[in-house]
Structure formats: structure tokens, C-alpha cells
Design an enzyme around this catalytic site. Structure first.
Site, mmCIF file in Angstrom:
data_model
loop_
_atom_site.group_PDB
_atom_site.id
_atom_site.type_symbol
_atom_site.label_atom_id
_atom_site.label_comp_id
_atom_site.label_asym_id
_atom_site.label_seq_id
_atom_site.Cartn_x
_atom_site.Cartn_y
_atom_site.Cartn_z
ATOM 1 N N TYR A 167 29.022 11.638 39.807
ATOM 2 C CA TYR A 167 28.186 11.618 41.006
ATOM 3 C C TYR A 167 29.057 11.848 42.244
ATOM 4 O O TYR A 167 28.697 12.630 43.132
ATOM 5 C CB TYR A 167 27.464 10.275 41.105
ATOM 6 C CG TYR A 167 26.651 10.087 42.367
ATOM 7 C CD1 TYR A 167 25.400 10.675 42.511
ATOM 8 C CD2 TYR A 167 27.137 9.304 43.416
ATOM 9 C CE1 TYR A 167 24.649 10.497 43.667
ATOM 10 C CE2 TYR A 167 26.397 9.117 44.570
ATOM 11 C CZ TYR A 167 25.154 9.713 44.698
ATOM 12 O OH TYR A 167 24.419 9.532 45.846
ATOM 13 N N SER A 180 27.568 11.375 50.453
ATOM 14 C CA SER A 180 27.837 9.957 50.215
ATOM 15 C C SER A 180 29.311 9.684 50.480
ATOM 16 O O SER A 180 30.150 10.578 50.321
ATOM 17 C CB SER A 180 27.503 9.597 48.761
ATOM 18 O OG SER A 180 28.021 8.325 48.409
ATOM 19 N N LYS A 191 28.978 14.800 45.174
ATOM 20 C CA LYS A 191 28.869 14.534 46.615
ATOM 21 C C LYS A 191 30.015 15.204 47.384
ATOM 22 O O LYS A 191 29.808 15.662 48.524
ATOM 23 C CB LYS A 191 28.869 13.028 46.857
ATOM 24 C CG LYS A 191 27.667 12.292 46.256
ATOM 25 C CD LYS A 191 26.370 12.633 46.964
ATOM 26 C CE LYS A 191 25.488 13.593 46.238
ATOM 27 N NZ LYS A 191 24.232 13.867 46.946
#
Length: 280
Positions: free
Chosen positions: A165, A152, A169
Site C-alpha cells: 500500500y 498518504s 502511495k
């Protein structure tokens, strides 16, 4: 060989076996469908057997080949069963697409519980580490292969709302670099794809909100959010002869958000999915 033949051969996946996690919807489904279109035999996997079977039926109806093997990526034995099923059916694995992921939290990182932290890192990093390590020796014995991690743009930026998160990534990008270094001698390539905002169930909380959707579109130089198929083509490239000299890299596919330099940390436009989902 004519130009058309050359173009087809560059992206030819005929008889390649590709395992795809989180393949029952969103980006994973688009990748499975496009790889099958280019000749790959795809292993469609997620926790939802019925959804996987729907994807496989569609691939079969278009003349492709697909095997369904449900898998919860947080369970190591299920990942091993996924690998074993592919090998038992087709005798080889030429590509892996690690697409499944979770993000159950939105807010400042200081408030993330140990349980949530472990869940994010376990699903988004450790499960991919497990799966790659299960497959790499088979790829090496067969003369090579391609590992693709769906990361991401969050892994390239600080973020005050989805920080953990984003850490997971970024870790995927490092995993790709490590695999590229350690296994390049065996003809194995490893790369990441870093999408921006894409219209998936995983990111529904962003694109269904008119304000955050408008901000995301304004920040993208192309003036729109992505579609799952926008990511699928890059995966075909990375798995095919066209990507044969690319390894250890992260491809950013974000409609120009990072190029425009207008992405602010946090804010409503960064509201992430908080679904317990394993597909993007």
C-alpha cells in the site's frame, strides 16, 4: 477590492467542474462538500449510487450543484463513462480528485500474493493513471486545470505491515510529478495530499482500537487524529487560484506526526484498513 473580497477570490471555484472519486464518504465526501461550498460543480462518484445520491442531495440542499455518476475505478470503461458524464453535463472538467483506493492486506510484504499486489497497484495507481490521461487533453484544450491525488504519509516511510500500500502511495507522488512536468505548459497543475491518520471508515481498524488510537494521538504533535474536513481545505486550496503556483508537490497533513519524528515502522498503531473500500 476589499480584504474579504480578496480572500474569497483566492479560494473561488465558481463554475469549475471537479470530478471526485470515492466521494460518497470520508475524505472524498468532505472534499466534495467543501468544493461545492466554494462554488464548484462537483461530480460525486463511488461504487455506491445511493450513498453518492445522499451526498448530492445534501450539496443541493445547501445551494450547490452536484452530479452523481457511479464508478468502479478498477474498470476502465466506467472511468471513461465518468469523464463522459461530466463533459456531457457541464462541457468541461477543471479539476480531478483521485481519492478512491483499496488496501486488502496487512502483514509482511513477502507474504503478499500476486493477486493482492495487482489489486492494490491496479486500483491505487493504474486507475488514477487512466483517469488522469482521460481528462488531461480536455483540461489542456480548456486552458488548464488541477489534478489532486490523495496519497498518504505511508508513501514517505518504509512500513513492515502495509508495504505494498505504501509503495502505491509513493507511486501517486511520482505520478503527480510526471503530470506536472509533462502538462505544465498547458496550465495544468498536479499535486498530492498525504494525510496521516484520519477518522474514516477506511482507517477504522486503527482509530477504533483504544491502544492504537492512543499511540497515534501521542505521535501527533497536535495530540489528535485528523477529521475528513482537515483534508478538504487543502484540496480547495490546490484547486483554486490560491494554489496557482503550486505543482508537482506533496502536501503532508498529519497533525505533526512526521515533524515529530516519532513514527516507528510497523506496530499496532500502524494497523491499516483491510476493507475492500474505494473511499477514504
Amino acid at each position: 477590492m476589499g480584504k474579504a473580497d480578496t480572500a474569497m477570490s483566492l479560494f473561488d471555484l465558481a463554475d469549475k467542474v471537479v470530478v471526485i472519486t470515492g466521494a460518497s464518504k470520508g475524505i472524498g465526501r468532505a472534499i466534495a462538500e467543501r468544493m461545492a461550498q466554494h462554488g464548484a460543480r462537483v461530480v460525486v462518484s463511488s461504487r455506491d449510487r445511493a450513498a453518492c445520491e445522499e451526498v448530492a442531495r445534501g450539496i443541493g440542499a445547501r445551494g450547490g450543484q452536484a452530479l452523481v455518476q457511479p464508478c468502479h475505478i478498477g474498470h476502465k470503461q466506467q472511468l471513461q463513462a465518468l469523464v463522459d458524464a461530466a463533459l456531457a453535463t457541464w462541457g468541461r472538467i477543471d479539476g480531478v480528485v483521485c481519492n478512491a483506493a483499496v488496501n486488502p492486506y496487512y502483514g509482511p510484504a513477502i507474504d503478499v500474493s500476486d493477486e493482492v499486489f495487482d489489486r492494490i497497484m491496479g486500483y491505487n495507481v493504474r486507475s488514477n493513471f487512466w483517469l488522469c490521461n482521460m481528462v488531461l487533453p480536455h483540461m489542456a484544450a480548456a486552458g488548464g486545470g488541477s489534478i489532486i491525488l490523495i496519497s498518504s504519509i505511508g508513501g514517505l516511510q518504509g512500513n513492515d505491515r502495509i508495504g505494498v500500500y505504501a509503495i502505491s502511495k509513493a507511486a501517486e507522488m511520482q505520478l503527480a510529478r510526471n503530470i506536472a512536468l509533462e502538462w505544465g505548459h498547458a496550465g495544468i497543475r498536479a499535486n498530492c495530499i498525504a494525510p496521516g491518520l484520519v477518522r474514516t471508515d477506511f482507517a477504522r481498524a486503527i482509530w477504533e482500537n483504544p491502544d492504537s488510537r492512543a499511540r497515534a494521538e501521542a505521535q501527533a504533535t497536535l495530540g489528535r487524529i485528523g477529521e475528513p474536513d482537515d483534508i478538504a481545505g487543502a484540496a480547495v486550496f490546490l484547486a483554486s487560484p490560491a494554489g496557482s503556483f503550486m505543482t508537482g508537490q506533496t502536501m503532508v497533513i498529519d497533525g505533526g506526526r512526521l515533524a515529530g519524528g516519532r513514527v516507528a515502522a510497523g506496530g499496532p498503531d500502524h494497523r491499516p484498513p483491510t476493507r475492500q473500500s474505494e473511499g477514504r
